[in-house]
Design a protein around this motif. Structure first.
Motif, PDB file in Angstrom:
ATOM      1  N   PHE A 146      39.621  93.909 -28.698  1.00  0.00           N
ATOM      2  CA  PHE A 146      39.441  93.168 -29.943  1.00  0.00           C
ATOM      3  C   PHE A 146      40.313  91.911 -29.935  1.00  0.00           C
ATOM      4  N   GLN A 147      39.656  90.768 -30.106  1.00  0.00           N
ATOM      5  CA  GLN A 147      40.393  89.516 -30.248  1.00  0.00           C
ATOM      6  C   GLN A 147      40.593  89.233 -31.725  1.00  0.00           C
ATOM      7  N   THR A 148      41.841  89.085 -32.117  1.00  0.00           N
ATOM      8  CA  THR A 148      42.169  88.786 -33.510  1.00  0.00           C
ATOM      9  C   THR A 148      42.923  87.466 -33.585  1.00  0.00           C
ATOM     10  N   LEU A 149      42.927  86.887 -34.757  1.00  0.00           N
ATOM     11  CA  LEU A 149      43.602  85.611 -34.962  1.00  0.00           C
ATOM     12  C   LEU A 149      45.090  85.701 -34.633  1.00  0.00           C
ATOM     13  N   ASP A 150      45.703  86.829 -34.968  1.00  0.00           N
ATOM     14  CA  ASP A 150      47.157  86.933 -34.824  1.00  0.00           C
ATOM     15  C   ASP A 150      47.611  87.615 -33.535  1.00  0.00           C
ATOM     16  N   ALA A 151      46.699  87.876 -32.617  1.00  0.00           N
ATOM     17  CA  ALA A 151      47.077  88.552 -31.370  1.00  0.00           C
ATOM     18  C   ALA A 151      48.080  87.714 -30.577  1.00  0.00           C
ATOM     19  N   PHE A 152      49.230  88.313 -30.242  1.00  0.00           N
ATOM     20  CA  PHE A 152      50.276  87.697 -29.429  1.00  0.00           C
ATOM     21  C   PHE A 152      50.887  86.460 -30.097  1.00  0.00           C
ATOM     22  N   THR A 153      50.897  86.439 -31.434  1.00  0.00           N
ATOM     23  CA  THR A 153      51.474  85.300 -32.168  1.00  0.00           C
ATOM     24  C   THR A 153      52.675  85.733 -33.004  1.00  0.00           C
ATOM     25  N   GLU A 154      53.360  86.815 -32.605  1.00  0.00           N
ATOM     26  CA  GLU A 154      54.383  87.424 -33.447  1.00  0.00           C
ATOM     27  C   GLU A 154      55.478  86.455 -33.903  1.00  0.00           C
ATOM     28  N   ASN A 155      55.805  85.467 -33.092  1.00  0.00           N
ATOM     29  CA  ASN A 155      56.916  84.565 -33.417  1.00  0.00           C
ATOM     30  C   ASN A 155      56.487  83.325 -34.184  1.00  0.00           C
ATOM     31  N   PHE A 156      55.236  83.306 -34.626  1.00  0.00           N
ATOM     32  CA  PHE A 156      54.711  82.102 -35.256  1.00  0.00           C
ATOM     33  C   PHE A 156      54.045  82.426 -36.591  1.00  0.00           C
ATOM     34  N   SER A 157      54.089  81.456 -37.485  1.00  0.00           N
ATOM     35  CA  SER A 157      53.405  81.564 -38.770  1.00  0.00           C
ATOM     36  C   SER A 157      52.094  80.794 -38.669  1.00  0.00           C
ATOM     37  N   ILE A 158      50.981  81.504 -38.783  1.00  0.00           N
ATOM     38  CA  ILE A 158      49.671  80.887 -38.631  1.00  0.00           C
ATOM     39  C   ILE A 158      49.267  80.209 -39.933  1.00  0.00           C
ATOM     40  N   PRO A 159      48.806  78.955 -39.883  1.00  0.00           N
ATOM     41  CA  PRO A 159      48.376  78.272 -41.105  1.00  0.00           C
ATOM     42  C   PRO A 159      47.330  79.089 -41.861  1.00  0.00           C
ATOM     43  N   SER A 160      47.438  79.127 -43.166  1.00  0.00           N
ATOM     44  CA  SER A 160      46.554  79.965 -43.984  1.00  0.00           C
ATOM     45  C   SER A 160      45.098  79.519 -43.917  1.00  0.00           C
ATOM     46  N   ASN A 161      44.865  78.239 -43.571  1.00  0.00           N
ATOM     47  CA  ASN A 161      43.486  77.738 -43.529  1.00  0.00           C
ATOM     48  C   ASN A 161      42.868  77.835 -42.142  1.00  0.00           C
ATOM     49  N   ARG A 162      43.570  78.486 -41.192  1.00  0.00           N
ATOM     50  CA  ARG A 162      42.952  78.743 -39.888  1.00  0.00           C
ATOM     51  C   ARG A 162      42.182  80.049 -39.977  1.00  0.00           C
ATOM     52  N   THR A 163      40.929  80.029 -39.564  1.00  0.00           N
ATOM     53  CA  THR A 163      40.081  81.218 -39.686  1.00  0.00           C
ATOM     54  C   THR A 163      39.681  81.807 -38.343  1.00  0.00           C
ATOM     55  N   LYS A 164      39.684  81.003 -37.269  1.00  0.00           N
ATOM     56  CA  LYS A 164      39.196  81.474 -35.979  1.00  0.00           C
ATOM     57  C   LYS A 164      40.360  81.735 -35.028  1.00  0.00           C
ATOM     58  N   PRO A 165      40.212  82.697 -34.119  1.00  0.00           N
ATOM     59  CA  PRO A 165      41.224  82.917 -33.079  1.00  0.00           C
ATOM     60  C   PRO A 165      41.405  81.678 -32.206  1.00  0.00           C
ATOM     61  N   PHE A 166      42.295  81.798 -31.218  1.00  0.00           N
ATOM     62  CA  PHE A 166      42.758  80.625 -30.481  1.00  0.00           C
ATOM     63  C   PHE A 166      42.006  80.343 -29.183  1.00  0.00           C
ATOM     64  N   GLY A 167      40.844  80.920 -28.986  1.00  0.00           N
ATOM     65  CA  GLY A 167      40.045  80.515 -27.845  1.00  0.00           C
ATOM     66  C   GLY A 167      40.010  81.516 -26.695  1.00  0.00           C
ATOM     67  N   THR A 168      39.402  81.071 -25.590  1.00  0.00           N
ATOM     68  CA  THR A 168      39.044  81.987 -24.508  1.00  0.00           C
ATOM     69  C   THR A 168      40.249  82.529 -23.746  1.00  0.00           C
ATOM     70  N   ALA A 169      41.311  81.738 -23.598  1.00  0.00           N
ATOM     71  CA  ALA A 169      42.482  82.250 -22.880  1.00  0.00           C
ATOM     72  C   ALA A 169      43.223  83.278 -23.725  1.00  0.00           C
ATOM     73  N   GLN A 170      43.227  83.121 -25.048  1.00  0.00           N
ATOM     74  CA  GLN A 170      43.788  84.170 -25.903  1.00  0.00           C
ATOM     75  C   GLN A 170      42.941  85.435 -25.790  1.00  0.00           C
ATOM     76  N   ALA A 171      41.624  85.269 -25.681  1.00  0.00           N
ATOM     77  CA  ALA A 171      40.744  86.432 -25.511  1.00  0.00           C
ATOM     78  C   ALA A 171      41.113  87.207 -24.246  1.00  0.00           C
ATOM     79  N   ILE A 172      41.347  86.486 -23.151  1.00  0.00           N
ATOM     80  CA  ILE A 172      41.744  87.143 -21.899  1.00  0.00           C
ATOM     81  C   ILE A 172      43.089  87.836 -22.077  1.00  0.00           C
ATOM     82  N   LEU A 173      43.997  87.213 -22.797  1.00  0.00           N
ATOM     83  CA  LEU A 173      45.305  87.817 -23.050  1.00  0.00           C
ATOM     84  C   LEU A 173      45.162  89.147 -23.786  1.00  0.00           C
ATOM     85  N   CYS A 174      44.149  89.262 -24.626  1.00  0.00           N
ATOM     86  CA  CYS A 174      43.916  90.508 -25.361  1.00  0.00           C
ATOM     87  C   CYS A 174      43.518  91.657 -24.433  1.00  0.00           C
TER      88      CYS A 174
END
Length: 300
Positions: free
Chosen positions: A79-107
């Motif tokens: 499962f690719q989620t918006l917050d996957a592997f972003t523990e040290n960061f605050s994601i902007p509230s108006n971002r709705t989509k995950p961070f792309g194909t390399a984040q998907a591979i990281l999942c």
């Protein structure tokens, strides 16, 4: 050595189609494009598939694919989620989509521990591509040697509008030296051009391009993890920023002294970039079925 796995990037499918139940049928027995990739992968020798999806669609995937793949492919889900592997960061509230194909591979970390091929869910790649990918993964892939399946640009265009492609550059040994994203590529008269600002730049019809079909060792997942943190530091506030597989592959070559073999195929790519492409894709698949390249029912 662990046998090769096929990883399918499918987390973005729902946003394009609205619902997985609405994935368009192209084959004579209602097959979707993704089913032709699965069929070709099985013929090439793959024994396991990992679908990268949105968690809310896991039941849909199970209903659509598992009965067809039973006894043919081991199936797992990531499962690719918006917050996957972003523990040290605050994601902007108006971002709705995950961070792309390399984040998907990281999942896939912890799920894929051997050599793997990556494809898009909604692209038709052709049997030859899977055969060449499997052979590479079974015989040559290493922590410092990956591969990209390269298509001729002329075989990847749409007649209904512009496309974006990653142009691949190689050395005399057929190894990738870089990959550059070309936006708004289209046919103009008897030429193929792309828009570079206000200029039109001509591209060779046989120029090698990436269609996101890569062959990796599991070390690529570790590289994605290392590169994701600096990417976020630089781009977290840009809600349209994407952490992309080709960019990490480029880093692998230029900063990590890695080698990416470029494996060319003459196959014609099919995909539905525009709704007007759908009948063309269906017609091309009908031709392949008539030529006995595929049976009329893939799973009969």
């Amino acid at each position: 050595m662990t046998k090769p796995t096929l990883v399918i990037l499918a987390a973005g499918m729902a946003s394009r189609y609205g619902s997985l139940k609405q994935i368009e049928s192209f084959g004579p027995s209602g097959e979707t494009i993704i089913e032709y990739s699965l069929y070709d992968a099985i013929r090439a020798g793959f024994k396991k598939v990992v679908f990268i999806i949105r968690e809310e669609f896991v039941q849909d995937f199970k209903e659509i694919f598992e009965s067809k793949l039973e006894g043919k492919l081991e199936v797992e889900y990531v499962f690719q989620t918006l917050d996957a592997f972003t523990e040290n960061f605050s994601i902007p509230s108006n971002r709705t989509k995950p961070f792309g194909t390399a984040q998907a591979i990281l999942c896939c970390k912890g799920k894929v521990d051997g050599p793997f091929a990556v494809i898009n869910a909604d692209d038709f790649y052709g049997a030859e591509a899977f055969e060449k990918a499997y052979t590479f993964l079974d015989t040559k892939v290493a922590d410092n040697v990956y591969a990209s399946i390269a298509y001729k640009l002329k075989n990847t265009l749409s007649d209904n509008g512009s496309v974006s492609r990653g142009q691949i550059f190689t050395n005399a040994n057929g190894e990738m030296t870089g990959i550059e994203e070309r936006l708004k590529i289209y046919k103009q008269d008897d030429k193929i051009v792309y828009e570079d600002g206000s200029n039109l730049v001509e591209l060779a019809p046989d120029a090698k391009v990436s269609m996101n079909f890569f062959c990796f060792a599991p070390s690529f997942i570790d590289l994605c993890e290392r590169e994701f943190q600096p990417f976020l530091e630089k781009n977290i506030e840009d809600i349209k920023s994407e952490f992309l597989m080709p960019k990490v592959a480029d880093t692998f070559i230029k900063a990590n002294n890695g080698v990416i073999d470029v494996i060319s195929t003459d196959a014609k790519w099919f995909g539905v970039t525009y709704k007007e492409d759908a009948p063309i894709v269906k017609g091309e698949i009908d031709k392949l079925v008539a030529q006995k390249a595929y049976p009329e029912n893939l799973w009969a």
